[in-house]
Design an enzyme around this catalytic site. Structure first.
Site, mmCIF file in Angstrom:
data_model
loop_
_atom_site.group_PDB
_atom_site.id
_atom_site.type_symbol
_atom_site.label_atom_id
_atom_site.label_comp_id
_atom_site.label_asym_id
_atom_site.label_seq_id
_atom_site.Cartn_x
_atom_site.Cartn_y
_atom_site.Cartn_z
ATOM 1 N N LYS A 202 -45.751 1.583 7.909
ATOM 2 C CA LYS A 202 -45.378 2.537 6.868
ATOM 3 C C LYS A 202 -46.303 3.746 6.974
ATOM 4 C CE LYS A 202 -44.898 3.072 1.885
ATOM 5 N NZ LYS A 202 -44.883 2.395 0.583
ATOM 6 N N LYS A 256 -40.963 2.627 8.368
ATOM 7 C CA LYS A 256 -40.658 3.533 7.282
ATOM 8 C C LYS A 256 -41.528 4.778 7.346
ATOM 9 C CE LYS A 256 -41.036 3.610 2.327
ATOM 10 N NZ LYS A 256 -41.621 3.018 1.171
HETATM 11 C C1 PBG Z 1 -44.329 2.282 -3.001
HETATM 12 C C2 PBG Z 1 -43.126 2.647 -2.214
HETATM 13 C C3 PBG Z 1 -42.782 3.933 -1.797
HETATM 14 C C4 PBG Z 1 -41.507 3.837 -1.242
HETATM 15 C C5 PBG Z 1 -41.129 2.491 -1.293
HETATM 16 N N1 PBG Z 1 -42.149 1.765 -1.885
HETATM 17 C C6 PBG Z 1 -43.470 5.244 -1.970
HETATM 18 C C7 PBG Z 1 -44.863 5.426 -1.552
HETATM 19 O O1 PBG Z 1 -45.417 4.684 -0.747
HETATM 20 O O2 PBG Z 1 -45.455 6.355 -2.081
HETATM 21 C C8 PBG Z 1 -40.726 4.999 -0.720
HETATM 22 C C9 PBG Z 1 -39.263 4.847 -0.664
HETATM 23 C C10 PBG Z 1 -38.512 6.128 -0.507
HETATM 24 O O3 PBG Z 1 -39.086 7.229 -0.365
HETATM 25 O O4 PBG Z 1 -37.279 6.052 -0.554
HETATM 26 N N2 PBG Z 1 -45.234 1.434 -2.492
#
Ligand code: PBG
Length: 331
Positions: A202, A256
């Site tokens: 991520k 992601k």
């Molecule tokens: C939080 C989380 C995030 C997303 C999914 N879980 C945001 C972040 O890490 O700030 C993002 C999903 C999206 O942008 O559609 N842990």
């Protein structure tokens, strides 16, 4: 594999592009409804929906409406949904205790959905950001996001979700050691069957902007998440993280954001052959929807092309806010 291409005119690669039938027959990768996971935003209250300004077409749903959405998913053939809570500032606390409350919004929604629509798999997000006053995924101590103490909280949070009926636990926090800790806690508490989809690679991305708006974290977030989310300049590190999470007991891994990281999807699938997913995140959705709403691109075609790209890059499935629209077109 080395494709054999005889010299022209023996090889005329256009022969198989001539008609729809021939193109279909020769198509290498396909997108199906069964490849989709639909993320839903939850809201306190009853019988209401609230539009998310930065994600046209996406709404936050109260639990009763989320149950209906799950029914829609089932009817459309979408195998799984994923839950994210909108949390007001007042419920965000220093100790993040709401995160493992059996009666928090996500856990109540889980019970309601599993009672009414048991066929649909429900995935949950494990990270402290919806519950912390500062919007970070872990505890902030002396200006730093602390790892080990956060992992203990994440374990509690994951167990509460498993108790409430989660089929898939999705740790999205990027702390070290959380997959192993959650896996052994699940085993130790009679939740051997609960799957883990690790947000393994991520990245610290600008493409999460609209999501933070959707869950009420934009105003809260202080600073950035670069000390725990990945540097967009790294690729080998993603493979190390994925290998690590698989060896700690993740059943599935996720990359992601999606479209800017298709190279990572392909490398991960080739290296490990594990069930591999991509999250087409909020900013990717907003770009396609925003351009389509202005008539700058053909929204349906761009949506399907962007989703097919994940399959071509080696993904088994995609988390996408387009899931219901895509399912209608694919069904
Ligand atoms: C939080 C989380 C995030 C997303 C999914 N879980 C945001 C972040 O890490 O700030 C993002 C999903 C999206 O942008 O559609 N842990």
């Amino acid at each position: 594999m080395r494709p054999i291409v005889p010299p022209f005119p023996a090889a005329r690669l256009r022969r198989l592009r001539r008609t729809n039938a021939l193109r279909d027959l020769a198509q290498e990768h396909r997108l199906g409804v069964a490849d989709l996971i639909w993320p839903l935003f939850l809201l306190e209250g009853t019988d209401s929906a609230q539009p998310v300004d930065s994600m046209p077409g996406v709404e936050r749903l109260t639990i009763d409406r989320a149950v209906r959405a799950a029914g829609q998913a089932r009817d459309l053939g979408i195998p799984a949904i994923c839950l994210f809570p909108y949390t007001e500032a007042a419920r965000r606390t220093e100790d993040c205790a709401e995160a493992w409350s059996p009666d928090n919004l996500v856990n109540r929604a889980l019970r309601a959905i599993k009672a009414e629509v048991p066929e649909v798999a429900v995935m949950t997000d494990v990270a402290l950001d919806p519950y912390s006053a500062h919007g970070h995924d872990g505890f902030l101590r002396g200006g730093e996001i602390v790892n080990d103490e956060t992992v203990e909280a994440l374990v509690r949070m994951a167990l509460a979700q498993a108790e409430a009926g989660a089929d898939i636990i999705g740790p999205s926090d990027m702390m070290d050691g959380r997959i192993g800790a959650i896996r052994s806690a699940l085993e130790g508490h009679g939740h051997q069957h609960v799957a883990i989809m690790s947000y393994a690679a991520k990245y610290a991305s600008a493409f999460y902007g609209p999501f933070r708006d959707a869950v009420g974290a934009s105003a809260a977030l202080s600073g950035d998440k670069k000390s725990y989310q990945m540097n967009p300049g790294n690729s080998d590190e993603a493979l190390r993280l994925i290998e690590r999470d698989l060896s700690e007991g993740a059943d599935m891994v996720m990359i992601k954001p999606g479209m800017p990281y298709l190279d990572i999807c392909r490398r991960a699938k080739d290296a490990f052959g594990a069930p591999t997913f991509a999250y087409q995140v909020s900013g990717e959705y907003a770009m396609i929807r925003g351009a389509a709403d202005r008539g700058w691109i053909d929204g349906e075609r761009a949506m399907l092309e962007s989703l097919l790209a994940f399959r071509r890059a080696g993904c088994d499935g995609i988390l996408t806010y387009f899931a219901p629209q895509a399912a209608r077109l694919l069904g």
